[in-house]
Design a protein around this motif. Sequence first.
Motif, PDB file in Angstrom:
ATOM      1  N   THR A   1      26.917  53.341  44.280  1.00  0.00           N
ATOM      2  CA  THR A   1      27.544  53.466  43.000  1.00  0.00           C
ATOM      3  C   THR A   1      28.197  52.282  42.565  1.00  0.00           C
ATOM      4  O   THR A   1      28.437  52.137  41.616  1.00  0.00           O
ATOM      5  CB  THR A   1      28.706  54.387  43.170  1.00  0.00           C
ATOM      6  OG1 THR A   1      29.594  53.814  44.171  1.00  0.00           O
ATOM      7  CG2 THR A   1      28.404  55.709  43.357  1.00  0.00           C
TER       8      THR A   1
ATOM      9  N   ASN B   1      33.601  41.345  46.658  1.00  0.00           N
ATOM     10  CA  ASN B   1      34.457  42.488  46.493  1.00  0.00           C
ATOM     11  C   ASN B   1      35.898  41.907  45.805  1.00  0.00           C
ATOM     12  O   ASN B   1      36.553  42.856  45.259  1.00  0.00           O
ATOM     13  CB  ASN B   1      34.781  43.169  47.946  1.00  0.00           C
ATOM     14  CG  ASN B   1      33.646  43.936  48.058  1.00  0.00           C
ATOM     15  OD1 ASN B   1      32.837  44.590  47.103  1.00  0.00           O
ATOM     16  ND2 ASN B   1      33.233  44.177  49.603  1.00  0.00           N
TER      17      ASN B   1
ATOM     18  N   VAL C   1      33.990  56.099  43.057  1.00  0.00           N
ATOM     19  CA  VAL C   1      34.231  55.952  44.409  1.00  0.00           C
ATOM     20  C   VAL C   1      34.153  57.342  45.028  1.00  0.00           C
ATOM     21  O   VAL C   1      34.021  57.690  46.302  1.00  0.00           O
ATOM     22  CB  VAL C   1      35.787  55.398  44.645  1.00  0.00           C
ATOM     23  CG1 VAL C   1      36.557  55.577  45.858  1.00  0.00           C
ATOM     24  CG2 VAL C   1      35.538  53.719  44.364  1.00  0.00           C
ATOM     25  N   GLU C   2      34.874  58.322  44.434  1.00  0.00           N
ATOM     26  CA  GLU C   2      34.830  59.679  44.724  1.00  0.00           C
ATOM     27  C   GLU C   2      33.346  60.143  44.948  1.00  0.00           C
ATOM     28  O   GLU C   2      33.088  60.783  46.014  1.00  0.00           O
ATOM     29  CB  GLU C   2      35.550  60.443  43.759  1.00  0.00           C
ATOM     30  CG  GLU C   2      36.885  60.473  43.780  1.00  0.00           C
ATOM     31  CD  GLU C   2      37.469  61.271  42.730  1.00  0.00           C
ATOM     32  OE1 GLU C   2      36.982  62.468  42.115  1.00  0.00           O
ATOM     33  OE2 GLU C   2      38.883  61.251  42.423  1.00  0.00           O
TER      34      GLU C   2
ATOM     35  N   GLN D   1      30.905  58.079  45.566  1.00  0.00           N
ATOM     36  CA  GLN D   1      30.228  57.447  46.680  1.00  0.00           C
ATOM     37  C   GLN D   1      30.776  58.132  48.103  1.00  0.00           C
ATOM     38  O   GLN D   1      30.073  58.147  49.075  1.00  0.00           O
ATOM     39  CB  GLN D   1      30.915  56.319  46.845  1.00  0.00           C
ATOM     40  CG  GLN D   1      30.334  55.173  47.685  1.00  0.00           C
ATOM     41  CD  GLN D   1      29.029  54.835  47.709  1.00  0.00           C
ATOM     42  OE1 GLN D   1      28.494  54.853  46.479  1.00  0.00           O
ATOM     43  NE2 GLN D   1      28.213  54.770  48.968  1.00  0.00           N
ATOM     44  N   ALA D   2      31.981  58.533  48.181  1.00  0.00           N
ATOM     45  CA  ALA D   2      32.371  59.172  49.361  1.00  0.00           C
ATOM     46  C   ALA D   2      31.532  60.614  49.282  1.00  0.00           C
ATOM     47  O   ALA D   2      31.086  60.879  50.638  1.00  0.00           O
ATOM     48  CB  ALA D   2      33.943  59.627  49.249  1.00  0.00           C
TER      49      ALA D   2
ATOM     50  N   ASN E   1      26.625  49.208  47.226  1.00  0.00           N
ATOM     51  CA  ASN E   1      26.288  50.603  47.674  1.00  0.00           C
ATOM     52  C   ASN E   1      25.742  51.425  46.402  1.00  0.00           C
ATOM     53  O   ASN E   1      25.284  50.810  45.212  1.00  0.00           O
ATOM     54  CB  ASN E   1      27.647  51.239  48.178  1.00  0.00           C
ATOM     55  CG  ASN E   1      28.722  51.112  46.982  1.00  0.00           C
ATOM     56  OD1 ASN E   1      28.427  51.134  45.882  1.00  0.00           O
ATOM     57  ND2 ASN E   1      29.933  51.406  47.547  1.00  0.00           N
TER      58      ASN E   1
ATOM     59  N   TYR F   1      36.058  53.246  37.756  1.00  0.00           N
ATOM     60  CA  TYR F   1      35.739  53.057  39.435  1.00  0.00           C
ATOM     61  C   TYR F   1      36.085  54.118  40.136  1.00  0.00           C
ATOM     62  O   TYR F   1      35.409  54.489  41.096  1.00  0.00           O
ATOM     63  CB  TYR F   1      36.631  51.893  39.390  1.00  0.00           C
ATOM     64  CG  TYR F   1      36.290  51.135  40.730  1.00  0.00           C
ATOM     65  CD1 TYR F   1      35.276  50.187  41.331  1.00  0.00           C
ATOM     66  CD2 TYR F   1      37.526  51.400  41.928  1.00  0.00           C
ATOM     67  CE1 TYR F   1      35.352  49.908  42.494  1.00  0.00           C
ATOM     68  CE2 TYR F   1      37.094  51.097  43.058  1.00  0.00           C
ATOM     69  CZ  TYR F   1      36.053  50.151  43.520  1.00  0.00           C
ATOM     70  OH  TYR F   1      35.992  49.604  44.622  1.00  0.00           O
ATOM     71  N   ASP F   2      37.281  54.641  40.043  1.00  0.00           N
ATOM     72  CA  ASP F   2      37.932  55.459  40.874  1.00  0.00           C
ATOM     73  C   ASP F   2      36.912  56.930  40.955  1.00  0.00           C
ATOM     74  O   ASP F   2      36.755  57.514  41.896  1.00  0.00           O
ATOM     75  CB  ASP F   2      39.260  56.187  40.445  1.00  0.00           C
ATOM     76  CG  ASP F   2      40.407  54.864  40.748  1.00  0.00           C
ATOM     77  OD1 ASP F   2      39.925  54.144  41.284  1.00  0.00           O
ATOM     78  OD2 ASP F   2      41.366  54.866  40.158  1.00  0.00           O
TER      79      ASP F   2
ATOM     80  N   THR G   1      30.073  50.034  43.616  1.00  0.00           N
ATOM     81  CA  THR G   1      31.566  50.087  43.644  1.00  0.00           C
ATOM     82  C   THR G   1      32.066  48.748  44.731  1.00  0.00           C
ATOM     83  O   THR G   1      33.084  48.267  44.747  1.00  0.00           O
ATOM     84  CB  THR G   1      32.367  51.187  43.923  1.00  0.00           C
ATOM     85  OG1 THR G   1      31.606  51.912  44.995  1.00  0.00           O
ATOM     86  CG2 THR G   1      32.269  52.009  42.806  1.00  0.00           C
ATOM     87  N   ARG G   2      31.301  48.733  45.691  1.00  0.00           N
ATOM     88  CA  ARG G   2      31.379  47.594  46.626  1.00  0.00           C
ATOM     89  C   ARG G   2      29.952  46.847  47.039  1.00  0.00           C
ATOM     90  O   ARG G   2      29.184  47.360  47.146  1.00  0.00           O
ATOM     91  CB  ARG G   2      32.025  48.158  47.757  1.00  0.00           C
ATOM     92  CG  ARG G   2      33.219  49.060  47.716  1.00  0.00           C
ATOM     93  CD  ARG G   2      34.388  48.413  47.011  1.00  0.00           C
ATOM     94  NE  ARG G   2      35.363  47.447  47.747  1.00  0.00           N
ATOM     95  CZ  ARG G   2      35.904  46.634  47.305  1.00  0.00           C
ATOM     96  NH1 ARG G   2      36.382  46.719  46.159  1.00  0.00           N
ATOM     97  NH2 ARG G   2      36.607  45.838  48.192  1.00  0.00           N
TER      98      ARG G   2
ATOM     99  N   ASP H   1      37.863  43.605  42.847  1.00  0.00           N
ATOM    100  CA  ASP H   1      39.343  43.953  42.646  1.00  0.00           C
ATOM    101  C   ASP H   1      39.985  43.249  42.090  1.00  0.00           C
ATOM    102  O   ASP H   1      40.871  43.847  41.065  1.00  0.00           O
ATOM    103  CB  ASP H   1      39.912  43.630  44.459  1.00  0.00           C
ATOM    104  CG  ASP H   1      39.225  44.601  45.443  1.00  0.00           C
ATOM    105  OD1 ASP H   1      38.941  45.771  44.966  1.00  0.00           O
ATOM    106  OD2 ASP H   1      39.485  44.247  46.458  1.00  0.00           O
TER     107      ASP H   1
END
Length: 355
Positions: free
Chosen positions: A83, A296, A317-318, A320-321, A81, A313-314, A85-86, A300
Amino acid sequence: PCNVNVVGFWANVEAFERYGMEPPPEYWDVETFERTGREFVKRANPPGQRRTVFFSSSPLGELGDRLLTALHRSLGLSIFNETMTRCTLDDERYVRVLAMIYRWVHVDHLMPTAADEASFATQAGYGGATLSLFQSGNYATVITGRWFLIRVRDFQNPPRVSVSNFPVFEFPNAVIRARTAGVYAGSKHPDLAVLFLAYLASESYNMQIVRDADALPPNPIFTRTDAYLRPADHPNEWGAHEIPAEAAKTIAISDSNSPFVPRATVERILRQGREEVLANLSSPSEAARTTARRINEEIDRRLENSSDLRKRYDSLVECQAEIERRRKAEEKVPLEWITDPFHRRYYSHQGWGEN
């Protein structure tokens, strides 16, 4: 960089002429690739006999990775994606690419199966070597970079060559990589290390790469020299060298390398999925799901062992949202939020990003 490389399809022009065909164009779409390839193998292989001539070398291995990357990128899909992250390959666009590669090998026979390659290795004169099969015309094209000319120049009668960028569906692109050098921060002789980097930028070193055909020179200005474009001792190569140099400046995009999973791990999983499809061990849809899941899971697993990595990472993820919220609302996304190099280019191309 010590050198730079952009991979494409290098063609044996004489193999095409042998069957009354023109070599492939510099740019082409997937439909043209398939139409040209089917016509070539039809003309080159007598009906009722074992196929010994193929349109291209195998799509497996590291160079095959780049072909698949260019294909799914041309549909707007990256490995990750925005960022990184996945992994996002659990997608119908990747299923479409895997199914197409299967068709090229097992249905249209544009590329050899593993059994085809093994049969070449048992016959005198072939040796199983891709470049020998290219010279003989058993492979009309090979997936490679300019460095393959180092070997071709050793042939007694090297064929005339041309180059085509990878075929695409919609978005023209190529994968650019570099062999790079940097200064070790703890070096006892940083001044000498910097001096070596200066040498890599020098005319002397760049012209060595030009003359030896070891991919592209670090400084693109040297791709505009006569020595690069028309090497005096190798007229069979004239007209080919411009293509990777132009692609490097226009359509090429670097790899998507996530900081949350080693590149070598990603490559291993990608090849495993592709090989399972070509060996009839998995359907394209199953392979797409499994590939994304495996990558993935590796992300993890790595996050479990690093609190610093988890914090980074966190945060992403924010981000990315928020990117996904803006895309859903058809709002533009700041390009500085996007860490995947493909998505940065694609967002600009689509008009989705803002500086």
